[in-house]
Write a protein that holds these residues in place. Sequence first.
Motif, PDB file in Angstrom:
ATOM      1  N   PRO A   1      88.229  36.222  44.851  1.00  0.00           N
ATOM      2  CA  PRO A   1      88.260  35.306  45.984  1.00  0.00           C
ATOM      3  C   PRO A   1      89.566  34.524  46.006  1.00  0.00           C
ATOM      4  O   PRO A   1      90.034  34.056  44.974  1.00  0.00           O
ATOM      5  CB  PRO A   1      87.048  34.395  45.726  1.00  0.00           C
ATOM      6  CG  PRO A   1      86.104  35.276  44.971  1.00  0.00           C
ATOM      7  CD  PRO A   1      86.972  36.144  44.103  1.00  0.00           C
TER       8      PRO A   1
ATOM      9  N   ARG B   1      89.703  43.769  51.390  1.00  0.00           N
ATOM     10  CA  ARG B   1      90.588  42.783  50.778  1.00  0.00           C
ATOM     11  C   ARG B   1      89.892  42.104  49.598  1.00  0.00           C
ATOM     12  O   ARG B   1      90.470  41.949  48.520  1.00  0.00           O
ATOM     13  CB  ARG B   1      90.979  41.736  51.830  1.00  0.00           C
ATOM     14  CG  ARG B   1      92.449  41.441  51.874  1.00  0.00           C
ATOM     15  CD  ARG B   1      92.873  40.503  52.988  1.00  0.00           C
ATOM     16  NE  ARG B   1      91.862  39.793  53.706  1.00  0.00           N
ATOM     17  CZ  ARG B   1      91.558  40.028  54.977  1.00  0.00           C
ATOM     18  NH1 ARG B   1      92.172  40.997  55.652  1.00  0.00           N
ATOM     19  NH2 ARG B   1      90.641  39.325  55.583  1.00  0.00           N
ATOM     20  N   ARG B   2      88.642  41.691  49.818  1.00  0.00           N
ATOM     21  CA  ARG B   2      87.911  41.002  48.758  1.00  0.00           C
ATOM     22  C   ARG B   2      87.633  41.918  47.580  1.00  0.00           C
ATOM     23  O   ARG B   2      87.640  41.480  46.435  1.00  0.00           O
ATOM     24  CB  ARG B   2      86.579  40.455  49.299  1.00  0.00           C
ATOM     25  CG  ARG B   2      86.733  39.379  50.348  1.00  0.00           C
ATOM     26  CD  ARG B   2      85.436  38.613  50.519  1.00  0.00           C
ATOM     27  NE  ARG B   2      84.302  39.455  50.818  1.00  0.00           N
ATOM     28  CZ  ARG B   2      83.904  39.775  52.048  1.00  0.00           C
ATOM     29  NH1 ARG B   2      84.575  39.343  53.090  1.00  0.00           N
ATOM     30  NH2 ARG B   2      82.837  40.527  52.244  1.00  0.00           N
ATOM     31  N   SER B   3      87.383  43.193  47.857  1.00  0.00           N
ATOM     32  CA  SER B   3      87.053  44.115  46.778  1.00  0.00           C
ATOM     33  C   SER B   3      88.252  44.407  45.886  1.00  0.00           C
ATOM     34  O   SER B   3      88.097  44.858  44.757  1.00  0.00           O
ATOM     35  CB  SER B   3      86.501  45.428  47.349  1.00  0.00           C
ATOM     36  OG  SER B   3      87.524  46.196  47.959  1.00  0.00           O
TER      37      SER B   3
ATOM     38  N   THR C   1      83.185  33.619  48.530  1.00  0.00           N
ATOM     39  CA  THR C   1      82.678  34.927  48.118  1.00  0.00           C
ATOM     40  C   THR C   1      82.760  35.985  49.204  1.00  0.00           C
ATOM     41  O   THR C   1      82.905  37.169  48.914  1.00  0.00           O
ATOM     42  CB  THR C   1      81.209  34.826  47.657  1.00  0.00           C
ATOM     43  OG1 THR C   1      80.413  34.295  48.724  1.00  0.00           O
ATOM     44  CG2 THR C   1      81.079  33.949  46.430  1.00  0.00           C
ATOM     45  N   GLN C   2      82.654  35.569  50.473  1.00  0.00           N
ATOM     46  CA  GLN C   2      82.616  36.551  51.547  1.00  0.00           C
ATOM     47  C   GLN C   2      83.707  36.353  52.589  1.00  0.00           C
ATOM     48  O   GLN C   2      83.810  37.126  53.540  1.00  0.00           O
ATOM     49  CB  GLN C   2      81.237  36.535  52.233  1.00  0.00           C
ATOM     50  CG  GLN C   2      80.097  36.891  51.283  1.00  0.00           C
ATOM     51  CD  GLN C   2      78.773  37.027  51.997  1.00  0.00           C
ATOM     52  OE1 GLN C   2      78.704  37.441  53.144  1.00  0.00           O
ATOM     53  NE2 GLN C   2      77.700  36.672  51.306  1.00  0.00           N
ATOM     54  N   GLY C   3      84.509  35.314  52.436  1.00  0.00           N
ATOM     55  CA  GLY C   3      85.651  35.120  53.314  1.00  0.00           C
ATOM     56  C   GLY C   3      85.289  34.796  54.749  1.00  0.00           C
ATOM     57  O   GLY C   3      86.022  35.093  55.680  1.00  0.00           O
TER      58      GLY C   3
ATOM     59  N   ARG D   1      80.790  38.206  42.268  1.00  0.00           N
ATOM     60  CA  ARG D   1      81.708  37.284  42.938  1.00  0.00           C
ATOM     61  C   ARG D   1      81.152  35.861  42.935  1.00  0.00           C
ATOM     62  O   ARG D   1      81.882  34.901  42.676  1.00  0.00           O
ATOM     63  CB  ARG D   1      81.976  37.736  44.378  1.00  0.00           C
ATOM     64  CG  ARG D   1      82.932  38.911  44.489  1.00  0.00           C
ATOM     65  CD  ARG D   1      83.484  39.014  45.913  1.00  0.00           C
ATOM     66  NE  ARG D   1      82.440  39.126  46.911  1.00  0.00           N
ATOM     67  CZ  ARG D   1      81.911  40.275  47.313  1.00  0.00           C
ATOM     68  NH1 ARG D   1      82.319  41.411  46.796  1.00  0.00           N
ATOM     69  NH2 ARG D   1      80.977  40.296  48.246  1.00  0.00           N
TER      70      ARG D   1
END
Length: 246
Positions: free
Chosen positions: A128, A122-124, A192-194, A170
């Motif tokens: 963010p 999802r993040r990629s 940044t990493q959720g 990010r």
Amino acid sequence: MNHVDHVLIVDDDHEIRELVSSYLEKSGVRTTTVADGRQMRAFLECNTVDLIVLDIMMPGDDGLVLSRELRAGAHKAVPIVMLTARSDEMDRILGLEMGADDYLTKPFSARELLARIKAVLRRSRMLPPNLQVSEAGQLLRFGLWKLDTTARHLIDADDTVIALSSAEYRLLRVFIDHPQRVLSRDQLLSLTQGREAELFDRSIDLLVSRIRQRLGDDAREPIYITTVRIEGYVFSVPIEIIEARE
């Protein structure tokens, strides 16, 4: 036709490969399993994947070496979730430094690994979630540096391109989109990493240190990223949009 995510699992432990593969396949994720770096390279020569699950402790080239190799090659944009055999903080820090997007400590549940995989994918595929920015390509200037948000790299005063890992980009992007504002470690990790920060998690401090190195910023007399004791970090320079692209 809906896209089915394809995950490459690189682990020398046959039982772990089969367990993870079976669970992910049942959850609708396509998988390929390989036992070492040689098999990984051979597969990636002819195939593309959406994410790589990479074990650190393997005979031959270990996961840290392979992660660094991936980040320097044609597959530099492919997200990596790293598996560590120990809860050793240094393994996690090194993994993130070499370009991993997240990590999981063995023993782990397949359900948690799936959740981490989905979160990283999802993040990629987006910035963010809490950032309010326009994602038309931009060239941003701050101090002596420029950031190309399309290519996701830095450009120095001599127009030399400085590559960034996905994690570095990010974090730098979070700072740039929140200038002059103190951001706590918990906020930075979430943006940044959720995920929420774990006790003694130093991954954000490491990434801040890496970005300072990229920018030539001295932590003792910082120009760009200032440490605010107890509270977190603040990006201290103004941002200018010097080029907007369609």
